[in-house]
Write a protein that holds these residues in place. Structure first.
Motif, mmCIF file in Angstrom:
data_model
loop_
_atom_site.group_PDB
_atom_site.id
_atom_site.type_symbol
_atom_site.label_atom_id
_atom_site.label_comp_id
_atom_site.label_asym_id
_atom_site.label_seq_id
_atom_site.Cartn_x
_atom_site.Cartn_y
_atom_site.Cartn_z
ATOM 1 N N GLU A 50 0.728 -1.296 0.144
ATOM 2 C CA GLU A 50 -0.067 0.396 -0.049
ATOM 3 C C GLU A 50 1.035 1.049 0.322
ATOM 4 O O GLU A 50 1.538 1.288 0.183
ATOM 5 N N ASP A 51 0.421 2.151 -0.561
ATOM 6 C CA ASP A 51 0.991 3.695 -0.674
ATOM 7 C C ASP A 51 0.631 4.714 0.416
ATOM 8 O O ASP A 51 0.323 5.573 0.841
ATOM 9 N N GLN A 52 1.592 3.829 1.498
ATOM 10 C CA GLN A 52 1.879 4.468 2.953
ATOM 11 C C GLN A 52 3.143 4.399 3.657
ATOM 12 O O GLN A 52 3.624 3.819 3.133
ATOM 13 N N ILE A 53 3.701 5.507 3.719
ATOM 14 C CA ILE A 53 4.868 6.000 4.613
ATOM 15 C C ILE A 53 4.368 5.785 6.148
ATOM 16 O O ILE A 53 3.761 6.495 6.891
ATOM 17 N N GLY A 54 5.678 4.827 6.606
ATOM 18 C CA GLY A 54 5.482 5.412 8.193
ATOM 19 C C GLY A 54 6.482 6.079 8.674
ATOM 20 O O GLY A 54 8.314 5.265 8.490
ATOM 21 N N VAL A 55 6.779 6.692 10.143
ATOM 22 C CA VAL A 55 7.663 7.349 10.773
ATOM 23 C C VAL A 55 7.878 7.357 11.580
ATOM 24 O O VAL A 55 6.107 7.239 12.364
ATOM 25 N N SER A 62 1.868 18.075 23.502
ATOM 26 C CA SER A 62 4.308 18.583 24.423
ATOM 27 C C SER A 62 4.248 17.337 25.186
ATOM 28 O O SER A 62 5.430 16.963 25.601
ATOM 29 N N SER A 63 2.693 16.574 26.227
ATOM 30 C CA SER A 63 3.539 15.284 26.358
ATOM 31 C C SER A 63 3.840 14.516 25.668
ATOM 32 O O SER A 63 4.352 13.563 26.115
ATOM 33 N N LEU A 64 4.751 14.242 24.140
ATOM 34 C CA LEU A 64 5.090 13.301 23.480
ATOM 35 C C LEU A 64 6.408 13.562 23.625
ATOM 36 O O LEU A 64 7.368 14.410 23.443
ATOM 37 N N THR A 65 7.205 12.246 23.594
ATOM 38 C CA THR A 65 8.972 12.198 23.272
ATOM 39 C C THR A 65 9.113 11.710 21.599
ATOM 40 O O THR A 65 10.264 11.331 21.363
ATOM 41 N N LYS A 66 7.818 10.718 22.015
ATOM 42 C CA LYS A 66 7.643 9.768 20.030
ATOM 43 C C LYS A 66 6.335 10.671 19.337
ATOM 44 O O LYS A 66 5.735 10.224 19.730
ATOM 45 N N LEU A 67 7.091 10.749 18.393
ATOM 46 C CA LEU A 67 5.981 10.808 17.208
ATOM 47 C C LEU A 67 5.433 9.498 16.361
ATOM 48 O O LEU A 67 6.706 9.727 15.581
ATOM 49 N N ASP A 68 4.440 9.147 16.370
ATOM 50 C CA ASP A 68 3.887 8.097 14.777
ATOM 51 C C ASP A 68 3.584 9.040 14.355
ATOM 52 O O ASP A 68 2.519 9.185 14.711
ATOM 53 N N LEU A 69 4.061 8.780 12.769
ATOM 54 C CA LEU A 69 2.866 9.444 11.452
ATOM 55 C C LEU A 69 3.238 8.251 10.235
ATOM 56 O O LEU A 69 4.227 8.289 9.944
ATOM 57 N N ALA A 75 3.418 3.609 12.088
ATOM 58 C CA ALA A 75 4.012 3.234 11.842
ATOM 59 C C ALA A 75 5.517 1.667 12.297
ATOM 60 O O ALA A 75 6.155 1.084 11.214
ATOM 61 N N SER A 76 5.044 0.837 12.731
ATOM 62 C CA SER A 76 5.558 -0.112 13.218
ATOM 63 C C SER A 76 5.201 -1.187 12.773
ATOM 64 O O SER A 76 5.681 -2.059 12.127
ATOM 65 N N THR A 77 4.047 -1.668 11.993
ATOM 66 C CA THR A 77 3.051 -2.079 10.871
ATOM 67 C C THR A 77 3.915 -1.913 9.518
ATOM 68 O O THR A 77 4.066 -3.302 8.539
ATOM 69 N N ILE A 78 3.732 -0.705 8.852
ATOM 70 C CA ILE A 78 4.778 -0.757 8.049
ATOM 71 C C ILE A 78 6.036 -1.151 7.635
ATOM 72 O O ILE A 78 6.745 -1.526 6.958
ATOM 73 N N ARG A 79 6.837 -0.178 9.137
ATOM 74 C CA ARG A 79 8.238 -0.925 8.843
ATOM 75 C C ARG A 79 8.645 -2.908 9.023
ATOM 76 O O ARG A 79 9.281 -3.303 8.885
ATOM 77 N N ASN A 80 7.161 -3.364 9.577
ATOM 78 C CA ASN A 80 7.589 -5.028 9.632
ATOM 79 C C ASN A 80 6.799 -5.576 8.715
ATOM 80 O O ASN A 80 7.384 -6.125 8.000
ATOM 81 N N SER A 81 6.213 -5.105 7.424
ATOM 82 C CA SER A 81 5.937 -5.140 6.477
ATOM 83 C C SER A 81 6.669 -4.766 5.421
ATOM 84 O O SER A 81 7.547 -5.848 4.489
#
Length: 689
Positions: free
Chosen positions: A167-172, A262-269, A286-292
């Motif tokens: 799928e045309d999806q980018i995980g960051v 501001s409560s985040l130290t990690k942003l999943d996009l 993003a994790s699922t995209i990395r695994n794919s």
């Protein structure tokens, strides 16, 4: 022999950047879609990069002013004398500049968006590219993951970037204390789709002008995502974003800013692109995209062919191995989709993003030689889709069968051109590519699948050849422009490469009929058996029969006569004459004017002639257009920073050199030097004819 450790082989060539390589950015993608990033792992500094930071697809196209503003039928054709009759070609823009150039520019591939980081210093000013420190960016070829690390005023930032396999999806994933400090945002901008000028090279950049000529509609936004609709004349597409928490702020007509909580130290996009929002059923995290991505690339590397050269004594071996590995990645990412690719793949527009069908073989034939036939078949099936238009083109010129155009949009519509419309060497490509598929899977199903493509192509080739009574032979042209494009169409006849390719294609087509138990075609056989034979002049082949100055004045562009014995088996070719031709080319050619695929072409010729040392010298010749950048792309010049036919040609050449060719020497790696300086280990490669 011990099996090759593929993971070690691949990962030792992971691109690692420690500074911003502005002409060699890294990309992630899946063959249909790609996202190119700067040193931050996103598209944060597009203005600082010579290489456009693109987001492109095989489905994203636009026509300025609408789809039917002009049609090819609106072009006034130039009549060319063609053996007693006139045939019209769209070669002259004079007096019809608007229609001529509109048809060349449209449809053009769309840059789908520019999404990157916006970084702030402690005093609130914008961080520029030169302000980044401690840069370390690596593309893990085994997983397709780009890991980007850098610091901003001593604060570390880590960005993980990957693309979904299907799928045309980018995980960051972005991790940094800058998020808590309110000093890291995500910038979302949409450039205009329109070409900036009529010159093909000028279409490569991002167009931030003409804001009124397109619309970016925010359809929906909440703390966890946003949904955009992009509208450009009659064309549109959708962009959906998802994040773990933040606020979207509109900055201008086509620019937005995501402010993470501001409560985040990690942003999943997650960024998802499609022709319509309905196509996007689910946004993966993003994790699922990395695994794919990881599963996809591991499967890619573990299947098909492989060549290892690192145990060689020649000091050039590791560099050639690097080029081979990175070329496999880049062609799988950019050249393995459902359309024949443009020269620059899914990175940025060259020639307005359109495929050039004479280059299709160079993009995709190697997939078959490397045992990845399914990657070739994705684009080969496209010829079936445009077959009706290819038939119409042939009929309009008084021929039978199907004439494949040269420079085309996704629907197969030909573009006018002073050169392209007179080329013919794209014509046999589908036959040769179909035969490669049959070699991989010699079944009746494959014969039936490509029957129409093979038969209709051969029928045109037969009708195009003209019987010359005096010589009792068939001739090609005039008019014809050969692969070496600096020859005038009205003054060219019987180019060497095209003659051999005509014979090669017709031989395969007749074999195809035989395998399907179809009746023989006597006319096809007569053309094949009575085709003109290239005749040497002073012991070497000229570019074509009417040329007398190939090595003095016309010694520029492609030395395409070499391809007749190298790329092709050379059944019309005298081997001794071709060996002399090869050495004449080496001493006389202006190699700085050649193109990336010319070097592997010469290497294949040398290999088939038993000149293994020369084959290596050609593959690694020190010329600007034979440069392979840190990202693996074949650099040509300042407005053509990636040239995938060079990568594909390299892979075709080394496969031929390692696996050999049918009817060739039986010793291993017959195209490599035999002096003991090269140790060539290979698995899973397929021989060429």
């Amino acid at each position: 022999m011990q099996r090759i450790d593929r993971k070690s082989l691949v990962t030792r060539h992971n691109p690692v950047l420690r500074q911003a390589e502005t002409i060699a950015p890294l990309s992630v993608g899946n063959g249909e879609f790609a996202y190119t990033v700067d040193i931050t792992g996103m598209q944060s500094f597009p203005g600082e990069y010579e290489f456009p930071l693109g987001t492109q697809s095989n489905w994203g196209w636009h026509s300025t002013g609408g789809h039917d503003l002009y049609r090819y039928e609106d072009v006034k054709l130039v009549p060319f004398e063609t053996h007693g009759r006139k045939v019209g070609y769209a070669t002259d823009a004079s007096g019809q500049e608007d229609v001529f150039h509109w048809l060349r520019q449209n449809p053009h591939r769309v840059q789908l968006g520019v999404i990157g980081l916006e970084l702030l210093s402690s005093d609130g000013s914008r961080i520029e590219l030169q302000d980044l420190d401690d840069i370390h960016q690596e593309l893990d070829l085994w997983t397709g993951l780009i890991t980007s690390r850098f610091t901003v005023e001593g604060v570390p930032v880590t960005v993980l970037t990957s693309c979904h396999a299907r799928e045309d999806q980018i995980g960051v994933t972005i991790e940094s204390e800058l998020i808590e400090q309110g000093r890291l945002y995500v910038s979302i901008r949409f450039p205009a789709p329109h070409p900036q000028s009529r010159g093909w090279g000028s279409s490569m950049g991002l167009n931030w002008e003409k804001e009124e000529a397109h619309n970016s509609v925010l359809h929906h936004a909440d703390p966890y995502g946003a949904d955009f609709r992009r509208v450009m004349d009659e064309d549109n597409y959708a962009v959906k974003l998802a994040w773990n928490e933040g606020e979207l702020v509109q900055l201008s007509r086509h620019a937005y800013r995501l402010v993470p909580a501001s409560s985040l130290t990690k942003l999943d996009l997650t960024m998802s692109y499609a022709l319509s929002a309905d196509v996007i059923k689910e946004l993966h995290n993003a994790s699922t995209i990395r695994n794919s991505s990881a599963a996809h690339w591991e499967q890619f590397w573990m299947s098909g062919g492989v060549i290892e050269l690192a145990h060689s004594n020649d000091p050039r071996a590791l560099e050639l191995e690097r080029r081979i590995i990175l070329s496999q990645y880049q062609t799988a990412l950019h050249s393995a989709g459902s359309l024949p690719p443009q020269e620059t793949g899914l990175m940025y527009n060259s020639w307005f993003g359109k495929p050039h069908l004479e280059m299709h073989w160079w993009h995709a034939a190697h997939f078959a030689q490397w045992g990845r036939i399914h990657l070739l078949e994705r684009s080969l099936s496209w010829y079936e889709k445009i077959l009706p238009k290819a038939r119409e083109l042939a009929v309009s010129q008084g021929y039978t069968g199907a004439r494949w155009p040269k420079m085309v949009g996704p629907e197969g519509d030909q573009s006018p051109s002073s050169v392209a419309t007179l080329l013919i060497w794209q014509q046999p490509h589908p036959i040769d590519l179909a035969y490669l598929c049959y070699q991989a899977d010699p079944t009746e199903a494959v014969l039936e699948k490509y029957k129409d493509i093979v038969m209709e192509t051969a029928e045109f080739m037969v009708s195009y050849a003209v019987w010359e009574e005096q010589g009792q032979r068939y001739v090609l042209g005039p008019p014809v422009i050969p692969a070496q494009e600096n020859h005038r169409g009205s003054e060219t006849m019987n180019p060497v490469y095209e003659l051999e390719y005509w014979r090669h294609g017709l031989e395969i087509a007749l074999l195809w009929r035989e395998r399907l138990e179809l009746p023989d075609e006597p006319k096809w056989r007569h053309v094949m058996e009575h085709l003109s034979v290239p005749m040497p002049v002073n012991g070497v082949y000229e570019a074509h029969e009417l040329c007398t100055d190939t090595y003095t004045r016309a010694n520029i562009d492609h030395p395409s006569m070499l391809a007749a014995l190298g790329v092709l088996p050379g059944k019309l070719i005298d081997r001794a004459v071709m060996l002399a031709t090869l050495h004449r080319v080496l001493e006389a050619w202006k190699w700085e004017t050649s193109w990336g695929w010319d070097f592997p072409t010469a290497a294949m010729t040398a290999a088939r002639l038993g000149e293994g040392e020369l084959a290596i010298d050609m593959l690694l010749m020190n010329q600007v257009k034979n440069t392979y950048l840190p990202n693996g792309h074949n650099y040509q010049r300042g407005d053509l920073l990636a040239y995938l036919p060079g990568n594909g040609g390299l892979l075709a050449a080394v496969a031929l050199m390692a696996a050999g060719w049918i009817g060739g020497p039986e010793d291993d790696a017959p195209g490599f030097p035999k002096d003991g300086s090269w140790t060539v280990r290979h698995e899973g490669l397929v021989q060429r004819l």
